[in-house]
Design an enzyme around this catalytic site. Structure first.
Site, PDB file in Angstrom:
ATOM      1  N   GLY A   1       0.871  -1.529  -0.166  1.00  0.00           N
ATOM      2  CA  GLY A   1       0.073  -0.096  -0.031  1.00  0.00           C
ATOM      3  C   GLY A   1       1.222   1.365   0.102  1.00  0.00           C
ATOM      4  O   GLY A   1       2.110   0.862  -0.022  1.00  0.00           O
ATOM      5  N   GLN A   2       0.302   2.447  -0.446  1.00  0.00           N
ATOM      6  CA  GLN A   2       0.825   3.734  -0.149  1.00  0.00           C
ATOM      7  C   GLN A   2       1.732   3.828   1.372  1.00  0.00           C
ATOM      8  O   GLN A   2       2.469   3.754   1.153  1.00  0.00           O
ATOM      9  CB  GLN A   2      -0.095   4.880  -0.057  1.00  0.00           C
ATOM     10  CG  GLN A   2      -0.874   5.048  -1.357  1.00  0.00           C
ATOM     11  CD  GLN A   2      -1.681   6.356  -1.499  1.00  0.00           C
ATOM     12  OE1 GLN A   2      -1.045   7.026  -1.441  1.00  0.00           O
ATOM     13  NE2 GLN A   2      -2.973   6.728  -0.221  1.00  0.00           N
TER      14      GLN A   2
ATOM     15  N   ASP B   1      -4.053 -13.053   4.118  1.00  0.00           N
ATOM     16  CA  ASP B   1      -5.182 -12.391   3.899  1.00  0.00           C
ATOM     17  C   ASP B   1      -5.312 -12.235   5.352  1.00  0.00           C
ATOM     18  O   ASP B   1      -6.531 -12.652   6.181  1.00  0.00           O
ATOM     19  CB  ASP B   1      -6.031 -12.977   3.272  1.00  0.00           C
ATOM     20  CG  ASP B   1      -7.762 -12.918   2.914  1.00  0.00           C
ATOM     21  OD1 ASP B   1      -7.954 -11.761   3.676  1.00  0.00           O
ATOM     22  OD2 ASP B   1      -8.981 -13.454   2.824  1.00  0.00           O
TER      23      ASP B   1
ATOM     24  N   ALA C   1      -5.299  -1.673   5.390  1.00  0.00           N
ATOM     25  CA  ALA C   1      -6.951  -1.473   5.014  1.00  0.00           C
ATOM     26  C   ALA C   1      -7.773  -1.852   3.758  1.00  0.00           C
ATOM     27  O   ALA C   1      -7.595  -1.562   2.929  1.00  0.00           O
ATOM     28  CB  ALA C   1      -7.248  -0.050   6.131  1.00  0.00           C
ATOM     29  N   TYR C   2      -8.935  -1.391   4.107  1.00  0.00           N
ATOM     30  CA  TYR C   2      -9.658  -1.360   2.752  1.00  0.00           C
ATOM     31  C   TYR C   2      -9.944   0.139   3.143  1.00  0.00           C
ATOM     32  O   TYR C   2     -10.926   0.963   4.179  1.00  0.00           O
ATOM     33  CB  TYR C   2     -10.869  -2.117   3.448  1.00  0.00           C
ATOM     34  CG  TYR C   2     -12.375  -1.961   2.320  1.00  0.00           C
ATOM     35  CD1 TYR C   2     -12.624  -3.225   1.492  1.00  0.00           C
ATOM     36  CD2 TYR C   2     -12.923  -0.297   1.824  1.00  0.00           C
ATOM     37  CE1 TYR C   2     -13.853  -3.091   0.497  1.00  0.00           C
ATOM     38  CE2 TYR C   2     -13.790  -0.906   1.140  1.00  0.00           C
ATOM     39  CZ  TYR C   2     -14.201  -1.866  -0.054  1.00  0.00           C
ATOM     40  OH  TYR C   2     -15.238  -1.935  -0.552  1.00  0.00           O
TER      41      TYR C   2
ATOM     42  N   THR D   1      -8.545   6.882  10.345  1.00  0.00           N
ATOM     43  CA  THR D   1      -8.499   8.182   9.408  1.00  0.00           C
ATOM     44  C   THR D   1      -9.733   9.426  10.216  1.00  0.00           C
ATOM     45  O   THR D   1     -10.531   9.080  10.958  1.00  0.00           O
ATOM     46  CB  THR D   1      -9.368   7.554   8.325  1.00  0.00           C
ATOM     47  OG1 THR D   1     -10.041   8.171   7.804  1.00  0.00           O
ATOM     48  CG2 THR D   1     -10.981   6.976   8.878  1.00  0.00           C
TER      49      THR D   1
ATOM     50  N   TYR E   1     -16.641   3.524   5.681  1.00  0.00           N
ATOM     51  CA  TYR E   1     -15.282   3.377   5.516  1.00  0.00           C
ATOM     52  C   TYR E   1     -15.492   3.933   7.367  1.00  0.00           C
ATOM     53  O   TYR E   1     -14.422   3.062   7.892  1.00  0.00           O
ATOM     54  CB  TYR E   1     -14.865   4.347   4.603  1.00  0.00           C
ATOM     55  CG  TYR E   1     -13.212   4.314   4.599  1.00  0.00           C
ATOM     56  CD1 TYR E   1     -12.526   3.729   4.371  1.00  0.00           C
ATOM     57  CD2 TYR E   1     -13.321   5.272   5.010  1.00  0.00           C
ATOM     58  CE1 TYR E   1     -11.149   3.275   4.657  1.00  0.00           C
ATOM     59  CE2 TYR E   1     -11.231   6.174   5.032  1.00  0.00           C
ATOM     60  CZ  TYR E   1     -10.659   4.889   5.303  1.00  0.00           C
ATOM     61  OH  TYR E   1      -9.130   4.919   5.455  1.00  0.00           O
TER      62      TYR E   1
ATOM     63  N   LYS F   1     -13.767   2.060   9.867  1.00  0.00           N
ATOM     64  CA  LYS F   1     -11.815   2.253  10.296  1.00  0.00           C
ATOM     65  C   LYS F   1     -12.265   3.258  12.463  1.00  0.00           C
ATOM     66  O   LYS F   1     -11.645   2.841  13.145  1.00  0.00           O
ATOM     67  CB  LYS F   1     -11.027   4.069  10.004  1.00  0.00           C
ATOM     68  CG  LYS F   1     -10.888   3.307   8.580  1.00  0.00           C
ATOM     69  CD  LYS F   1     -10.163   2.282   8.697  1.00  0.00           C
ATOM     70  CE  LYS F   1      -8.780   2.686   9.189  1.00  0.00           C
ATOM     71  NZ  LYS F   1      -7.972   2.065   8.657  1.00  0.00           N
TER      72      LYS F   1
HETATM   73  N1  LIG Z   1      -5.238   6.773   1.549  1.00  0.00           N
HETATM   74  C1  LIG Z   1      -6.024   7.814   2.543  1.00  0.00           C
HETATM   75  O1  LIG Z   1      -6.535   9.049   1.820  1.00  0.00           O
HETATM   76  C2  LIG Z   1      -5.434   7.559   3.609  1.00  0.00           C
HETATM   77  C3  LIG Z   1      -6.803   8.546   4.322  1.00  0.00           C
HETATM   78  C4  LIG Z   1      -6.887   8.577   5.996  1.00  0.00           C
HETATM   79  C5  LIG Z   1      -6.384   7.133   6.545  1.00  0.00           C
HETATM   80  N2  LIG Z   1      -5.475   6.463   5.815  1.00  0.00           N
HETATM   81  C6  LIG Z   1      -5.068   5.102   6.533  1.00  0.00           C
HETATM   82  O2  LIG Z   1      -3.782   4.861   6.545  1.00  0.00           O
HETATM   83  C7  LIG Z   1      -3.482   3.383   6.338  1.00  0.00           C
HETATM   84  C8  LIG Z   1      -3.190   3.239   4.652  1.00  0.00           C
HETATM   85  O3  LIG Z   1      -3.733   3.888   3.980  1.00  0.00           O
HETATM   86  P1  LIG Z   1      -2.837   2.859   2.477  1.00  0.00           P
HETATM   87  O4  LIG Z   1      -3.233   4.630   1.878  1.00  0.00           O
HETATM   88  O5  LIG Z   1      -1.792   3.683   2.661  1.00  0.00           O
HETATM   89  O6  LIG Z   1      -3.769   2.362   2.092  1.00  0.00           O
HETATM   90  P2  LIG Z   1      -3.321   0.918   0.547  1.00  0.00           P
HETATM   91  O7  LIG Z   1      -2.727   2.016  -0.428  1.00  0.00           O
HETATM   92  O8  LIG Z   1      -4.952   0.975   0.033  1.00  0.00           O
HETATM   93  O9  LIG Z   1      -2.933   0.187   1.065  1.00  0.00           O
HETATM   94  C9  LIG Z   1      -3.867  -0.693   2.173  1.00  0.00           C
HETATM   95  C10 LIG Z   1      -3.018  -1.885   1.909  1.00  0.00           C
HETATM   96  O10 LIG Z   1      -3.908  -2.807   3.076  1.00  0.00           O
HETATM   97  C11 LIG Z   1      -3.949  -4.410   1.319  1.00  0.00           C
HETATM   98  N3  LIG Z   1      -5.069  -5.549   1.426  1.00  0.00           N
HETATM   99  C12 LIG Z   1      -5.632  -5.828   1.108  1.00  0.00           C
HETATM  100  N4  LIG Z   1      -6.315  -6.189   1.853  1.00  0.00           N
HETATM  101  C13 LIG Z   1      -5.781  -6.917   2.791  1.00  0.00           C
HETATM  102  C14 LIG Z   1      -6.685  -8.343   2.726  1.00  0.00           C
HETATM  103  N5  LIG Z   1      -7.499  -8.701   3.008  1.00  0.00           N
HETATM  104  N6  LIG Z   1      -5.443  -8.292   3.999  1.00  0.00           N
HETATM  105  C15 LIG Z   1      -3.960  -8.204   3.846  1.00  0.00           C
HETATM  106  N7  LIG Z   1      -3.897  -7.286   3.124  1.00  0.00           N
HETATM  107  C16 LIG Z   1      -5.068  -6.364   2.169  1.00  0.00           C
HETATM  108  C17 LIG Z   1      -4.211  -3.846   0.316  1.00  0.00           C
HETATM  109  O11 LIG Z   1      -3.912  -4.666  -1.339  1.00  0.00           O
HETATM  110  P3  LIG Z   1      -4.252  -4.750  -1.897  1.00  0.00           P
HETATM  111  O12 LIG Z   1      -3.596  -3.116  -3.033  1.00  0.00           O
HETATM  112  O13 LIG Z   1      -3.747  -5.650  -2.756  1.00  0.00           O
HETATM  113  O14 LIG Z   1      -5.811  -3.946  -1.957  1.00  0.00           O
HETATM  114  C18 LIG Z   1      -2.842  -2.458   0.383  1.00  0.00           C
HETATM  115  O15 LIG Z   1      -1.552  -3.240   0.369  1.00  0.00           O
HETATM  116  C19 LIG Z   1      -4.976   2.593   6.768  1.00  0.00           C
HETATM  117  O16 LIG Z   1      -5.485   2.273   7.585  1.00  0.00           O
HETATM  118  C20 LIG Z   1      -6.292   3.927   5.807  1.00  0.00           C
HETATM  119  O17 LIG Z   1      -6.772   3.634   6.596  1.00  0.00           O
HETATM  120  C21 LIG Z   1      -6.186   6.471   4.309  1.00  0.00           C
END
Ligand SMILES: NC(=O)c1ccc[n+]([C@@H]2O[C@H](COP(=O)([O-])OP(=O)(O)OC[C@H]3O[C@@H](n4cnc5c(N)ncnc54)[C@H](OP(=O)(O)O)[C@@H]3O)[C@@H](O)[C@H]2O)c1
Length: 296
Positions: free
Chosen positions: A13-14, A38, A62-63, A103, A127, A131
């Site tokens: 993920g990011q 998973d 995360a989803y 979040t 979402y 969370k």
């Molecule tokens: N992005 C935002 O704007 C944002 C804002 C506020 C808070 N956050 C929080 O910050 C954290 C990091 O976010 P991010 O943007 O880095 O998220 P992301 O890029 O969507 O990465 C999430 C990772 O979780 C993996 N994943 C999906 N289903 C899974 C499963 N069943 N088992 C294990 N791993 C699984 C994904 O794999 P796949 O790619 O294969 O699905 C991906 O590698 C999260 O807790 C998110 O809720 C994010």
């Protein structure tokens, strides 16, 4: 303890991609993502923690598909609520620490000023609900768990608001971007670095798990300052080095209906984190500049 044994989940993920690199200085890192692990199979997730016996679990999985979650409630809750609960219960049982992320979308955006950890969450979408359930169960498990609520996370490696704006800007003479959604743009690398620095502080202390346990709880941790999507997009375009940059005009969220309702003003006040750890993420414009310089 001279080094920490770390289990990182979600390293594709990011945030997870950056964490894998920044955590590597602290000790051996086992980094896993779907489909090797998973997390929605909570028994498997607990067994993994039991077998590996890490000192710290960092959960970046995360989803995160905010609109899709409206029609996939069960999937969102499985990954964002049940999985962190299982990780928190297992780490608490083993005396390990857990770092988990939440979040700004736990808030409804009606306050009109940056939210502190004392403000009452009231999510507007599935979402945010999932969370919120996740962060509550992590904190209830009672272990050495730190929950960092962050906001508007971006990297240039995976599709994000920044990559979308750059791609729209290459194809359109005019972009219309909402000016009524406001929060803290947060560079994934800066968030990963702050996480690693906290673990480094814990390591220097000599009893890292006690140190983390004493500071267990909920913290807001996001890019410095805040911006509207419009201001953020204008900055992205101005740093984009485009031969013919588009005009970026103001629009309203109501003009772009989406399945999930988003909070309008969900910026986070990060002063508790700063006071506790003596660290802060750089101002969002500076971080964006660095991100676009180093990631493109
Ligand atoms: N992005 C935002 O704007 C944002 C804002 C506020 C808070 N956050 C929080 O910050 C954290 C990091 O976010 P991010 O943007 O880095 O998220 P992301 O890029 O969507 O990465 C999430 C990772 O979780 C993996 N994943 C999906 N289903 C899974 C499963 N069943 N088992 C294990 N791993 C699984 C994904 O794999 P796949 O790619 O294969 O699905 C991906 O590698 C999260 O807790 C998110 O809720 C994010």
């Amino acid at each position: 303890m001279y080094a920490m044994k770390i289990l990182l989940i979600g390293n594709h993920g990011q945030l997870g991609w950056e964490l894998e690199r920044t955590l590597a200085t602290l000790g051996p890192v086992t980094a896993l993502d779907y489909p090797e692990i998973d997390l929605t199979d909570t028994r498997n997730a607990s067994a993994l923690v039991r077998d590996l016996r890490p000192d710290v679990v960092v959960n970046a999985a995360a989803y995160t598909a905010v609109d899709k979650a409206e029609s996939e409630r069960e999937a969102a809750f499985a990954l964002n609520a049940a999985a962190p609960r299982a990780l928190a219960e297992e780490t608490a049982r083993l005396g390990a620490a857990l770092i988990h992320y939440s979040t700004d979308y736990v808030f409804d955006g009606a306050k009109g000023a940056p939210y502190t950890e004392d403000d009452l969450p009231a999510p507007l979408n599935v979402y945010g609900e999932s969370k919120l359930a996740g962060e509550q169960s992590v904190l209830e498990a009672g272990g050495a768990a730190l929950v960092f609520r962050t906001a508007w996370v971006y990297s240039l490696r995976r599709p994000s608001f920044v990559t979308k704006v750059l791609s729209w800007a290459q194809k359109n003479p005019v972009l219309r971007i909402v000016d009524d959604q406001v929060s803290n743009p947060t560079w994934a690398r800066a968030l990963a670095e702050a996480t690693a620095q906290i673990l480094a502080q814990a390591l220097v202390d000599g009893a890292p798990l006690d140190w983390l346990g004493e500071r267990a709880g909920l913290y807001h941790l996001a890019g410095g300052g805040y911006a509207s999507r419009l201001a953020w997009a204008r900055e992205i375009v101005s740093l984009g080095g485009l031969a013919n940059p588009p005009l970026v005009e103001a629009a309203k969220s109501a003009e772009f209906p989406t399945p999930a309702q988003r909070p309008l003003f969900s910026a986070l006040d990060c002063s508790k984190f700063e006071a506790t750890f003596g660290l802060r993420l750089p101002p969002w414009r500076e971080a964006l500049h660095l991100a676009m310089e180093s990631e493109r």
